[in-house]
Design an enzyme around this catalytic site. Structure first.
Site, PDB file in Angstrom:
ATOM      1  N   ARG A   1       1.814  -2.532   4.794  1.00  0.00           N
ATOM      2  CA  ARG A   1       2.559  -3.509   3.990  1.00  0.00           C
ATOM      3  C   ARG A   1       2.622  -2.974   2.578  1.00  0.00           C
ATOM      4  O   ARG A   1       1.647  -3.018   1.827  1.00  0.00           O
ATOM      5  CB  ARG A   1       1.848  -4.873   4.044  1.00  0.00           C
ATOM      6  CG  ARG A   1       2.533  -5.955   3.235  1.00  0.00           C
ATOM      7  CD  ARG A   1       3.815  -6.400   3.922  1.00  0.00           C
ATOM      8  NE  ARG A   1       4.308  -7.628   3.338  1.00  0.00           N
ATOM      9  CZ  ARG A   1       5.455  -7.713   2.670  1.00  0.00           C
ATOM     10  NH1 ARG A   1       6.218  -6.642   2.518  1.00  0.00           N
ATOM     11  NH2 ARG A   1       5.837  -8.868   2.179  1.00  0.00           N
ATOM     12  N   GLY A   2       3.788  -2.452   2.210  1.00  0.00           N
ATOM     13  CA  GLY A   2       3.961  -1.800   0.916  1.00  0.00           C
ATOM     14  C   GLY A   2       3.618  -2.676  -0.272  1.00  0.00           C
ATOM     15  O   GLY A   2       2.981  -2.231  -1.224  1.00  0.00           O
TER      16      GLY A   2
ATOM     17  N   ASP B   1       1.528  -4.802  -0.542  1.00  0.00           N
ATOM     18  CA  ASP B   1       0.091  -5.045  -0.556  1.00  0.00           C
ATOM     19  C   ASP B   1      -0.701  -3.842  -1.064  1.00  0.00           C
ATOM     20  O   ASP B   1      -1.565  -3.988  -1.931  1.00  0.00           O
ATOM     21  CB  ASP B   1      -0.328  -5.376   0.885  1.00  0.00           C
ATOM     22  CG  ASP B   1      -1.529  -6.268   1.004  1.00  0.00           C
ATOM     23  OD1 ASP B   1      -2.013  -6.756  -0.025  1.00  0.00           O
ATOM     24  OD2 ASP B   1      -1.971  -6.490   2.139  1.00  0.00           O
TER      25      ASP B   1
ATOM     26  N   ARG C   1       0.701  -0.148  -1.271  1.00  0.00           N
ATOM     27  CA  ARG C   1       1.403   1.134  -1.446  1.00  0.00           C
ATOM     28  C   ARG C   1       0.846   1.963  -2.604  1.00  0.00           C
ATOM     29  O   ARG C   1       0.663   3.168  -2.491  1.00  0.00           O
ATOM     30  CB  ARG C   1       2.903   0.919  -1.645  1.00  0.00           C
ATOM     31  CG  ARG C   1       3.667   2.247  -1.787  1.00  0.00           C
ATOM     32  CD  ARG C   1       5.149   2.058  -2.071  1.00  0.00           C
ATOM     33  NE  ARG C   1       5.858   1.389  -1.026  1.00  0.00           N
ATOM     34  CZ  ARG C   1       6.426   1.995   0.020  1.00  0.00           C
ATOM     35  NH1 ARG C   1       6.348   3.305   0.144  1.00  0.00           N
ATOM     36  NH2 ARG C   1       7.077   1.306   0.922  1.00  0.00           N
TER      37      ARG C   1
ATOM     38  N   GLY D   1      21.490   5.013   2.615  1.00  0.00           N
ATOM     39  CA  GLY D   1      22.780   4.633   3.171  1.00  0.00           C
ATOM     40  C   GLY D   1      22.784   4.482   4.680  1.00  0.00           C
ATOM     41  O   GLY D   1      23.790   4.103   5.264  1.00  0.00           O
TER      42      GLY D   1
ATOM     43  N   GLU E   1       7.367  -2.822  13.590  1.00  0.00           N
ATOM     44  CA  GLU E   1       6.836  -1.464  13.708  1.00  0.00           C
ATOM     45  C   GLU E   1       5.650  -1.446  14.667  1.00  0.00           C
ATOM     46  O   GLU E   1       5.545  -0.558  15.520  1.00  0.00           O
ATOM     47  CB  GLU E   1       6.361  -0.935  12.344  1.00  0.00           C
ATOM     48  CG  GLU E   1       7.450  -0.553  11.402  1.00  0.00           C
ATOM     49  CD  GLU E   1       6.930  -0.124  10.040  1.00  0.00           C
ATOM     50  OE1 GLU E   1       7.774   0.120   9.163  1.00  0.00           O
ATOM     51  OE2 GLU E   1       5.707  -0.027   9.826  1.00  0.00           O
TER      52      GLU E   1
END
Length: 151
Positions: free
Chosen positions: A17-18, A20, A22, A50, A84
């Site tokens: 969980r970024g 949280d 990263r 993109g 994921e």
């Protein structure tokens, strides 16, 4: 969902969980992997701009030799993380992918029993929520690393 064998493009895929962790633990983990020349998928570098996100993440998971799942306090608040995890556990069953859970400032029973930070999952269709719960239980039943505060 049909899966076919995919050759390994990455040695490690890290699910976390970024919002949280990263900038703390995860940045140190990726730096350690780099020092050991272990090729890890990094969404902020390897995700083509993109492009649609899920097909790229799904392919990265499928083409990784090992998946590291970092369970943190906010992991289960993210449907992306939970999706994921479902994919990772599917790859474990289908491709025999290695999965290493890391319990970062959360306990294994908290994840296994879906209590505390893991009690309230994001809203979604019942079948999807059941898949998330099953994946959490399956992953938490694996032998992993336990990292407590101040360690």
């Amino acid at each position: 969902m049909a899966l076919s064998y995919a050759p390994c493009e990455y040695e490690v895929f890290v699910s976390f969980r970024g919002a949280d962790i990263r900038t703390g633990f995860i940045s140190h983990l990726f730096a350690a992997l780099e020092r050991k020349t272990i090729h890890a998928y990094k969404d902020d570098i390897n995700l083509p701009r993109g492009e649609k996100i899920w097909p790229e993440l799904s392919k990265a998971i499928e083409t990784s030799r090992i998946a590291v799942v970092v369970f943190s306090k906010k992991y289960a608040t993210s449907d992306w993380c939970l999706d994921e995890l479902v994919k990772i556990m599917e790859c474990k069953r289908v491709f025999n992918q290695r999965v290493l859970p890391i319990f970062y400032h959360v306990s294994q029973p908290e994840v296994l029993e879906q209590k505390g930070n893991f009690a309230d999952l994001p809203n979604g269709p019942e079948d999807k929520m059941n898949c998330w719960r099953a994946a959490l239980t399956e992953a938490a039943n694996l032998a992993g690393l336990h990292l407590e505060p101040n360690r």
